[in-house]
Design an enzyme around this catalytic site. Structure first.
Site, PDB file in Angstrom:
ATOM      1  N   ARG A 126       0.829  -1.226   0.000  1.00 30.92           N
ATOM      2  CA  ARG A 126       0.000   0.000   0.000  1.00 30.92           C
ATOM      3  C   ARG A 126       0.855   1.263   0.000  1.00 30.92           C
ATOM      4  O   ARG A 126       0.358   2.353  -0.276  1.00 30.92           O
ATOM      5  CB  ARG A 126      -0.954  -0.010   1.189  1.00 30.92           C
ATOM      6  N   TYR A 127       2.144   1.110   0.314  1.00 25.43           N
ATOM      7  CA  TYR A 127       3.037   2.277   0.352  1.00 25.43           C
ATOM      8  C   TYR A 127       3.875   2.416  -0.920  1.00 25.43           C
ATOM      9  O   TYR A 127       4.195   3.525  -1.331  1.00 25.43           O
ATOM     10  CB  TYR A 127       4.001   2.174   1.546  1.00 25.43           C
ATOM     11  N   THR A 128       4.279   1.300  -1.499  1.00 23.47           N
ATOM     12  CA  THR A 128       5.195   1.379  -2.643  1.00 23.47           C
ATOM     13  C   THR A 128       4.449   1.611  -3.949  1.00 23.47           C
ATOM     14  O   THR A 128       3.257   1.319  -4.064  1.00 23.47           O
ATOM     15  CB  THR A 128       6.025   0.083  -2.763  1.00 23.47           C
TER      16      THR A 128
END
Length: 753
Positions: A126-128
């Site tokens: 969900r961050y990258t």
């Protein structure tokens, strides 16, 4: 199988459990082999990797596109093509993005995608963000051109490619590893330029041998710049058989006396290496290293600094030890096991592998050209119809305006096909301009030329081969780079032995009259001033180093070796030698020597027999020692004497009757064990009855002075004085002056250089 099916009284079919489990496990194992663990020879990808790359291309995530959240990609992959765990799927995607894992990464990642120290330290999906790398075009560039077969996805709502139309043998370039049921694969990465060159060579010379191909493919090329130290013959054997092992070693330099590690082997963590070295330092297994620093940063991804104790420390020796005991040297399995073009798993040699890939590539290019040719033929057919329409534009417009079924009317009026009639009816008003006729003719000419070229390629195997070669060369120029992993011949790494790890400090080994031993630090120790137990006193001392063996001689002629560093300190009163070794009953300890294995020592009995041996000949790991000196009847053992120069020194022997003889030491033989030769002439009967025997024995140089001690008196014999006592070996010798015939001990005073 059907013979094992039976029907019971209720009409229910029954199957033996053995048969059911056999078939179920076989189905499972075939699934794991074909659809999970092994890469395909054609595109070098496992199904999950292929689906990730395809899903990203479907999302429009080309190298020029904006980055998109990785969770979006993984959602598409597991929702449309790969109904498995999202974490496993994301990890497969992460590996394809890590430049230290893949030689030619397929995914371009933004954010935390892990590090070489900890490849699994990547951030959650969900961050990258991610998109495809340029190199992915090698796999995807020809996908929509009829090059591969398609199959339904898991729920039958979409189609996915069975394989990607790779323009280069990606199975070798990025390699891969996996464990299936009953088989595994371990394919190391290779250099693109080298592999492309080998493919071109094989296209030119299909009968080329593995040795010929290895002139182009020098060996694996890992993403890191560590050295590959596997010998050339072993590499050749790997490429001949498809199986074997590789050995990679960290690269290092010496800067201002410090050892700097600049590259680590593939898949080795710098943090783990630091831990391994630090653990050895704590356990005092690296006494020659005083400091360890990690100076890695953005500019220098790997920079581990090892600080030796001094400039005298052998950096190569330290590194050889670390290669043998840490991950600075790593072994890799090689197993060219893959799904071939016949869709079966097989271990392939390099020639079979490249030959099959060229076959796959030839089929792919042929399908692509045929697909394009079909498109050209279809387009030219339509253009013929459009040209007819433009030449008869007024009649076409009239038919369209007036006829109820203009399509049939057009077909009838101008003898068109349905495809041509459809194309005419779909024309826009703006395309009715006069210029369109010129454009159609120009397009016809262009397509006609392209058609001719393609037909020539399809009808000529040699032209097709040349065409494939040019495409491989073009991709090599676009994506190829220099080799990163140097191929180097190195000696086998060797760990330090226990004695090598001990600091080489000077020590003095002290033996007491009752056979107690201890080791004092330094050579300036006065052993007579040490404390001894009541009734005990100083007997002998020997000077050496802490990493050398101390050899004790007992009264039976046996030798016992103990590491000098293991002896008790001279701060106490020591320990009995018999506590560490097992001498015969009643034996006493009569001598001690210490030095390197090649140090000469003089061994003799008081019967006047002796020989020269090496300390290495006296060393034994056996607690019961080693029989070295054979004693005549009634004889005793004299203390062993260290020899400096066997060829240029003299031996001096003195009997209890005050007779002294001197002759060249080289007249005595070199033996590993035995009785030796006669030194001074004493009748054996007189020795047996203890009437006459040798009381003192030493070795000196021709310029040294000998001091004879008799009670409180001593007598210095200079080189000129000693000439009187020179004689032939085995003689009785000459008498010492009156008052000095009852000799207690002798001492050599070395001439200062």
């Amino acid at each position: 199988m059907n013979e094992e099916i039976s029907v019971n009284e209720d009409g229910v079919e029954q199957l033996a459990l053995r048969s059911y489990t056999q078939q179920a496990y076989l189905n499972y194992s075939m699934y794991v082999i074909n659809d999970r663990a092994l890469p395909n020879l054609g595109d070098g990808l496992k199904p999950v990797q292929r689906r990730i790359v395809y899903a990203m291309s479907e999302l429009g995530l080309k190298a020029t596109a904006k980055f998109k959240k990785s969770a979006r990609t993984i959602g598409d992959v597991i929702g449309k093509f790969h109904p498995h765990g999202d974490s496993a799927c994301y990890e497969a995607m992460v590996l394809m993005a890590q430049p230290f894992t893949y030689r030619y990464p397929l995914v371009d990642g933004q954010g935390n995608w892990g590090s070489q120290d900890d490849p699994k330290s990547f951030a959650a999906m969900r961050y990258t963000e991610s998109r495809l790398q340029d190199y992915a075009d090698v796999l995807l560039g020809e996908l929509g051109q009829g090059t591969v077969d398609w199959k339904p996805n898991f729920d039958g709502t979409l189609e996915e490619p069975e394989i990607l139309p790779a323009r280069l043998p990606n199975v070798l370039l990025n390699g891969g590893s996996g464990i299936a049921v009953g088989m595994a694969t371990d394919i190391p990465p290779h250099n693109l330029n080298e592999v492309a060159s080998a493919c071109i060579h094989l296209l030119d010379k299909p009968r080329a041998t593995v040795e010929d191909l290895c002139e182009h493919i020098k060996g694996p090329d890992f993403p890191t710049e560590a050295e590959l130290i596997t010998p050339k013959e072993e590499l050749l054997d790997i490429y001949r058989t498809g199986k074997g092992g590789l050995k990679a070693r960290a690269a290092y330099t010496v800067e201002s006396g410090e050892i700097v590690i600049t590259a680590l082997p593939y898949q080795v963590s710098g943090a783990k290496v630091l831990e391994q070295i630090a653990a050895q330092m704590q356990k005092k297994k690296l006494p020659m290293v005083v400091d360890l620093r990690d100076e890695s940063d953005h500019e220098n991804p790997t920079r581990i600094v090892i600080v030796p104790r001094s400039n005298r420390v052998d950096a190569e020796g330290v590194m050889s030890h670390l290669f043998a005991t840490t991950d600075l040297e790593k072994n890799y399995r090689v197993n060219f096991n893959m799904i071939g073009i016949d869709k079966r798993p097989q271990v392939k040699d390099i020639k079979t592998l490249l030959s099959e890939w060229i076959q796959f590539r030839t089929t792919t290019v042929t399908r692509r050209l045929q697909f394009r040719l079909d498109k050209i033929v279809d387009r030219m057919h339509i253009l013929e119809g459009l040209l007819i329409a433009f030449l008869n534009i007024d009649e076409v417009i009239r038919i369209i305006r007036t006829e109820d079924n203009p399509k049939k009317a057009l077909i009838k009026a101008f003898k068109l096909t349905e495809r041509q009639a459809e194309a005419i009816l779909e024309l826009r008003l703006r395309q009715l301009a006069k210029l369109e006729e010129i454009k159609i003719k120009a397009e016809q000419d262009e397509l006609s030329a392209e058609r001719k070229t393609i037909e020539q390629l399809l009808n000529s195997a040699s032209r097709l081969k040349t065409f494939i070669k040019k495409e491989i060369q073009a991709d090599a120029e676009r994506f190829g780079d220099a080799r990163r992993t140097p191929l180097v011949q190195r000696e086998e790494a060797k760990a330090f032995s226990e004695t090598e790890l001990i600091s080489t400090e000077p020590v003095t080994i002290v033996l007491s009259a009752r056979g107690w031993m201890r080791a004092a630090k330094g050579h300036d120790v006065d052993p007579t001033a040490l404390q001894y137990k009541s009734g005990d006193g100083f007997k002998l001392a020997a000077k050496g180093k802490s990493n050398q063996p101390a050899v004790f001689m007992d009264s039976t002629g046996r030798a016992y070796a103990l590491p000098a560093h293991s002896l008790p300190s001279a701060r106490g009163q020591g320990e009995p030698v018999s506590g560490k070794v097992s001498p015969p009953s009643g034996a006493t300890f009569e001598g001690v020597v210490i030095g390197p294995d090649d140090q000469d020592v003089l061994l003799a009995s008081d019967a006047g027999y002796g020989f020269v041996a090496k300390i290495g000949d006296l060393v034994s790991k056996n607690k019961s020692g080693k029989a070295v000196l054979r004693l005549p009847k009634g004889a005793g053992v004299l203390p062993a004497v260290t020899v400096g120069d066997y060829d240029n020194e003299f031996i001096v022997a003195i009997s209890n009757e005050g007779r002294m003889l001197m002759f060249p030491l080289s007249e005595l033989p070199r033996l590993a064990k035995g009785k030796g030769n006669k030194i001074i002439g004493i009748p054996s009967a007189r020795v047996a009855d203890r009437i006459e025997f040798v009381v003192a024995l030493t070795v000196l140089g021709e310029n040294d002075t000998l001091t004879v001690h008799a009670g409180r008196r001593h007598h210095n014999l200079k080189p000129a004085d000693l000439e009187h006592y020179r004689g032939e070996r085995g003689r009785r010798g000459n008498k010492l002056p009156r008052g000095f015939q009852n000799v207690d001990r002798i001492e050599v005073v070395r001439k200062e250089e």
